[in-house]
Design an enzyme around this catalytic site. Structure first.
Site, PDB file in Angstrom:
ATOM      1  N   ASN A 112       0.971  -1.146   0.016  1.00 49.99           N
ATOM      2  CA  ASN A 112       0.003   0.049   0.085  1.00 49.99           C
ATOM      3  C   ASN A 112       0.916   1.285   0.037  1.00 49.99           C
ATOM      4  O   ASN A 112       0.412   2.296  -0.649  1.00 49.99           O
ATOM      5  CB  ASN A 112      -0.849   0.141   1.219  1.00 49.99           C
ATOM      6  CG  ASN A 112      -1.797  -1.179   1.210  1.00 49.99           C
ATOM      7  OD1 ASN A 112      -2.026  -1.728   0.175  1.00 49.99           O
ATOM      8  ND2 ASN A 112      -2.521  -1.416   2.345  1.00 49.99           N
ATOM      9  N   ASN A 152       0.378  -1.607  -6.963  1.00 54.72           N
ATOM     10  CA  ASN A 152      -0.144  -2.699  -5.963  1.00 54.72           C
ATOM     11  C   ASN A 152      -1.620  -2.507  -5.806  1.00 54.72           C
ATOM     12  O   ASN A 152      -2.200  -1.436  -5.371  1.00 54.72           O
ATOM     13  CB  ASN A 152       0.880  -1.924  -4.777  1.00 54.72           C
ATOM     14  CG  ASN A 152       0.307  -2.966  -3.489  1.00 54.72           C
ATOM     15  OD1 ASN A 152       0.725  -4.203  -3.450  1.00 54.72           O
ATOM     16  ND2 ASN A 152      -0.511  -2.379  -2.530  1.00 54.72           N
ATOM     17  N   GLU A 153      -2.335  -3.375  -5.765  1.00 58.31           N
ATOM     18  CA  GLU A 153      -3.499  -3.843  -5.281  1.00 58.31           C
ATOM     19  C   GLU A 153      -4.568  -2.529  -5.475  1.00 58.31           C
ATOM     20  O   GLU A 153      -5.307  -2.224  -4.815  1.00 58.31           O
ATOM     21  CB  GLU A 153      -3.546  -3.915  -3.516  1.00 58.31           C
ATOM     22  CG  GLU A 153      -3.042  -5.470  -3.340  1.00 58.31           C
ATOM     23  CD  GLU A 153      -3.185  -5.635  -1.857  1.00 58.31           C
ATOM     24  OE1 GLU A 153      -3.765  -4.797  -1.080  1.00 58.31           O
ATOM     25  OE2 GLU A 153      -2.832  -6.634  -1.501  1.00 58.31           O
ATOM     26  N   TYR A 173      -3.716 -13.586   1.819  1.00 59.16           N
ATOM     27  CA  TYR A 173      -3.371 -13.858   3.184  1.00 59.16           C
ATOM     28  C   TYR A 173      -4.295 -14.870   3.573  1.00 59.16           C
ATOM     29  O   TYR A 173      -5.470 -14.740   3.156  1.00 59.16           O
ATOM     30  CB  TYR A 173      -3.413 -12.331   3.904  1.00 59.16           C
ATOM     31  CG  TYR A 173      -2.292 -11.689   3.386  1.00 59.16           C
ATOM     32  CD1 TYR A 173      -0.929 -11.707   3.914  1.00 59.16           C
ATOM     33  CD2 TYR A 173      -2.536 -10.297   2.527  1.00 59.16           C
ATOM     34  CE1 TYR A 173      -0.057 -10.980   3.448  1.00 59.16           C
ATOM     35  CE2 TYR A 173      -1.357  -9.680   2.082  1.00 59.16           C
ATOM     36  CZ  TYR A 173      -0.425  -9.841   2.628  1.00 59.16           C
ATOM     37  OH  TYR A 173       0.822  -9.234   2.265  1.00 59.16           O
ATOM     38  N   GLU A 204       2.392 -11.256  -2.897  1.00 59.25           N
ATOM     39  CA  GLU A 204       2.231 -11.409  -1.342  1.00 59.25           C
ATOM     40  C   GLU A 204       1.625 -12.403  -1.071  1.00 59.25           C
ATOM     41  O   GLU A 204       0.476 -12.763  -1.408  1.00 59.25           O
ATOM     42  CB  GLU A 204       1.398 -10.002  -1.048  1.00 59.25           C
ATOM     43  CG  GLU A 204       2.205  -8.760  -1.191  1.00 59.25           C
ATOM     44  CD  GLU A 204       1.415  -7.417  -0.692  1.00 59.25           C
ATOM     45  OE1 GLU A 204       0.598  -7.564   0.178  1.00 59.25           O
ATOM     46  OE2 GLU A 204       1.560  -6.484  -1.247  1.00 59.25           O
ATOM     47  N   GLN A 251       6.188 -10.402   4.798  1.00 57.83           N
ATOM     48  CA  GLN A 251       7.099  -9.572   4.441  1.00 57.83           C
ATOM     49  C   GLN A 251       8.580 -10.264   5.067  1.00 57.83           C
ATOM     50  O   GLN A 251       8.374 -11.288   5.659  1.00 57.83           O
ATOM     51  CB  GLN A 251       7.047  -8.254   4.866  1.00 57.83           C
ATOM     52  CG  GLN A 251       5.670  -7.668   4.381  1.00 57.83           C
ATOM     53  CD  GLN A 251       5.696  -6.137   4.261  1.00 57.83           C
ATOM     54  OE1 GLN A 251       6.461  -5.376   4.794  1.00 57.83           O
ATOM     55  NE2 GLN A 251       4.538  -5.474   3.907  1.00 57.83           N
TER      56      GLN A 251
HETATM   57  O1  AHR Z   1       1.507  -6.711   3.283  1.00 54.19           O
HETATM   58  C1  AHR Z   1       0.710  -5.796   4.105  1.00 54.19           C
HETATM   59  C2  AHR Z   1      -0.277  -5.164   3.159  1.00 54.19           C
HETATM   60  O2  AHR Z   1      -1.008  -6.211   2.504  1.00 54.19           O
HETATM   61  C3  AHR Z   1       0.594  -4.454   1.697  1.00 54.19           C
HETATM   62  O3  AHR Z   1       0.866  -3.245   2.186  1.00 54.19           O
HETATM   63  C4  AHR Z   1      -1.003  -4.568   0.919  1.00 54.19           C
HETATM   64  O4  AHR Z   1      -0.248  -4.838  -0.421  1.00 54.19           O
HETATM   65  C5  AHR Z   1      -1.734  -5.842   1.406  1.00 54.19           C
HETATM   66  O5  AHR Z   1      -2.969  -5.351   1.611  1.00 54.19           O
END
Ligand code: AHR
Length: 523
Positions: free
Chosen positions: A97, A197-198, A270, A318, A372
């Site tokens: 983000n 990104n996203e 995630y 990610e 990360q």
């Molecule tokens: O990795 C944490 C966050 O998760 C990142 O900034 C974003 O791309 C995702 O939503």
């Protein structure tokens, strides 16, 4: 009591027990290895990582100026020592983000003259003391290929193009000369660039609909390629898999509009175990496998209409477990947790599940970046005095040894279970790779049964299996066990197993809730 009666009594007691033992030894699962059934190369970039300006990932993680633990560049030496063995093949930066509000020009030049800026992605203050040159120097130190993500949120096409010029230009242009002035004569030669990104997420600064994003990304791709036509470009694919998100539609539009420019489309996922249901948690491979297969089909459809035929792959840039340090409804609230997940034993098994899925799709997943690297949902955790390795560090380290191998399509049958009304899935989640030069097969087996040890018959149709296997196993009696400073109690056991080989196969018992990597020689 007569002797015969006593013997009969003992037999009555022992026979069921013996029966149970024998049943336990009977193979309940089968795994068939054929080194000719090749899926694709396990690309080294599957073992990539990601570092964002968020919480303590950069400041206090990778980089801590003035710390006795840091070197003259400000890099934490203890962290470097933990990162290097992981063999991070490619490192994504600066977000996440954060990228969607970032101006890379703020992060170059003498550190004391760089402007501090509000970070509107996470509600923080950005000092800009760690910028492009620091990041690229870090990549050189750890041997990782750099991957820069442009600002496709609030940023401009020309700013992205100028970033490429700063990094890669050889001639005496304005931005190349700025780079030289900042101490770097030769180009950094950054090949891999993310086109944002996203951007599909409403939480993203500069969030756009698919058409608007594709238009921006196409212009950026063309301008960046005019600057350097050797770039590899990654489109921002779907990250938003919620029930109301049209993630398939997003990817379809992005692939259709960008099919002649991009080399990858990104996916983000995630996962978590909020209701503490171990077997359900480890059934998420069904979603991963499905998503990859769906996007693979979409890629195939788009490629069918390319005017510049070239491959497009998936960059899973990610992925991780992230649900505990995620409270709050806004990104600012979530950021208060620092996203500092403390990973337990079952999360290490989930790491194996992710990697198994990537390996099973090695023909199309050619990059994956754990989110990360340090402190923020990360395998390495620091404080001012030191660091420790989280549970998820160990599978990353071990699977990483399979980079460059070929992924094998092993045939697996195993006892199954169901989660809700979904299709049955095997308790054994398996991937396999082959290193042809030394005729070694790696079998990565996750037993996601909480209660059942599973005995499997493994057969090779590619030659005799050697009598010894190198065994790497992660297991723990407490599914929720965590590591901490000075206490790394969750870690793998390593041993050599002597196999009873008959007819090119053997039987192996995979303990309940375990992740095993067997290394076998094919003679
Ligand atoms: O990795 C944490 C966050 O998760 C990142 O900034 C974003 O791309 C995702 O939503």
């Amino acid at each position: 009591m007569r002797l015969q009666d006593r013997a009969a009594g003992y037999a009555a007691l022992l026979l069921p027990l013996l029966g149970a033992i024998l049943t336990a030894q009977q193979p309940q699962a089968r795994i068939r290895i054929d080194t000719n059934r090749v899926i694709g190369e396990v690309h080294p970039h599957i073992f990539g990582n990601f570092a964002e300006h968020l919480g303590r990932c950069i400041y206090g993680g990778i980089f801590e100026e003035g710390s006795p633990l840091s070197d003259s560049d400000g890099f934490r030496k203890d962290v470097l020592d933990a990162v290097k063995p992981l063999g991070v093949s490619i490192l994504r930066w600066p977000g996440g983000n954060f990228a969607s509000g970032y101006n890379w020009m703020d992060g170059i030049g003498p550190r004391d003259q760089r402007p501090a800026r509000p970070d509107h992605a996470w509600g923080a203050l950005e000092s800009n003391r760690f910028g492009t040159d620091e990041f690229l120097r870090y990549c050189e130190r750890v041997g990782a290929e750099p991957y820069l993500c442009i600002n496709a949120g609030l940023g401009s096409v020309d700013s992205a193009r100028q970033w490429v010029e700063y990094c890669n230009e050889t001639r005496p242009t304005y931005w190349a000369d700025q780079r030289r002035k900042n101490g770097r004569e030769k180009p950094w030669n950054v090949k891999v660039w993310g086109l944002g990104n996203e951007i599909d997420g409403p939480w993203q600064l500069g969030h756009k609909n698919a058409e608007d994003y594709a238009k921006f990304a196409l212009q950026a791709a063309v301008a960046m390629r005019r600057q350097d036509d050797s770039l590899k470009l990654i489109a921002s694919g779907s990250s938003n898999f919620g029930p109301n998100a049209d993630w398939i539609g997003w990817n379809r539009t992005v692939l259709d509009r960008l099919k002649n420019e991009i080399d990858y489309i990104s996916l983000h996922t995630y996962i978590g175990n909020p209701d503490s249901n171990f077997e359900k948690y480890l059934s998420i491979s069904q979603d991963l496998d499905d998503r990859i297969a769906i996007v693979e089909g979409q890629i195939r459809a788009a490629r069918n209409e390319q005017t510049r035929p070239h491959p497009i792959y998936i960059a899973f840039d990610e992925w991780n477990t992230w649900y505990r340090a995620r409270s709050g409804t806004t990104e600012f609230e979530i950021a208060k947790t620092g996203l500092e997940e403390h990973y337990n034993f079952e999360d290490a098994l989930a790491t194996g599940m992710f990697l198994n899925s990537f390996i099973r799709h090695a023909n199309i997943v050619k990059m994956a970046n754990l989110a990360q690297l340090v402190n923020v949902i990360a395998p390495i955790f620091t404080n001012k005095q030191g660091m420790y390795l989280q549970t998820i560090y160990f599978p990353l380290l071990e699977y990483g040894k399979q980079r460059g191998n070929t992924s094998l399509d092993v045939q697996v049958t195993s006892p199954t279970y169901r989660v809700g009304d979904r299709a049955p899935l095997g308790y054994l989640d398996v991937s396999s790779t082959y290193h042809a030069a030394d005729r070694t097969v790696y079998l990565n087996v996750l037993n996601r049964s909480e209660k059942l040890d599973i005995s499997a018959r493994l057969d090779s149709v590619s030659g005799q299996v050697g009598k010894e296997a190198a065994v790497w196993e992660m297991n723990h009696t407490d599914l929720k066990a965590v590591n901490d400073f000075g206490s790394e109690k969750v870690k793998p056991a390593i041993r050599t197993a002597t196999l009873i080989v008959a007819d090119n196969g053997f039987t192996y018992l995979f303990p309940k809730h375990s992740l095993t990597i067997l290394r076998l020689k094919i003679q």
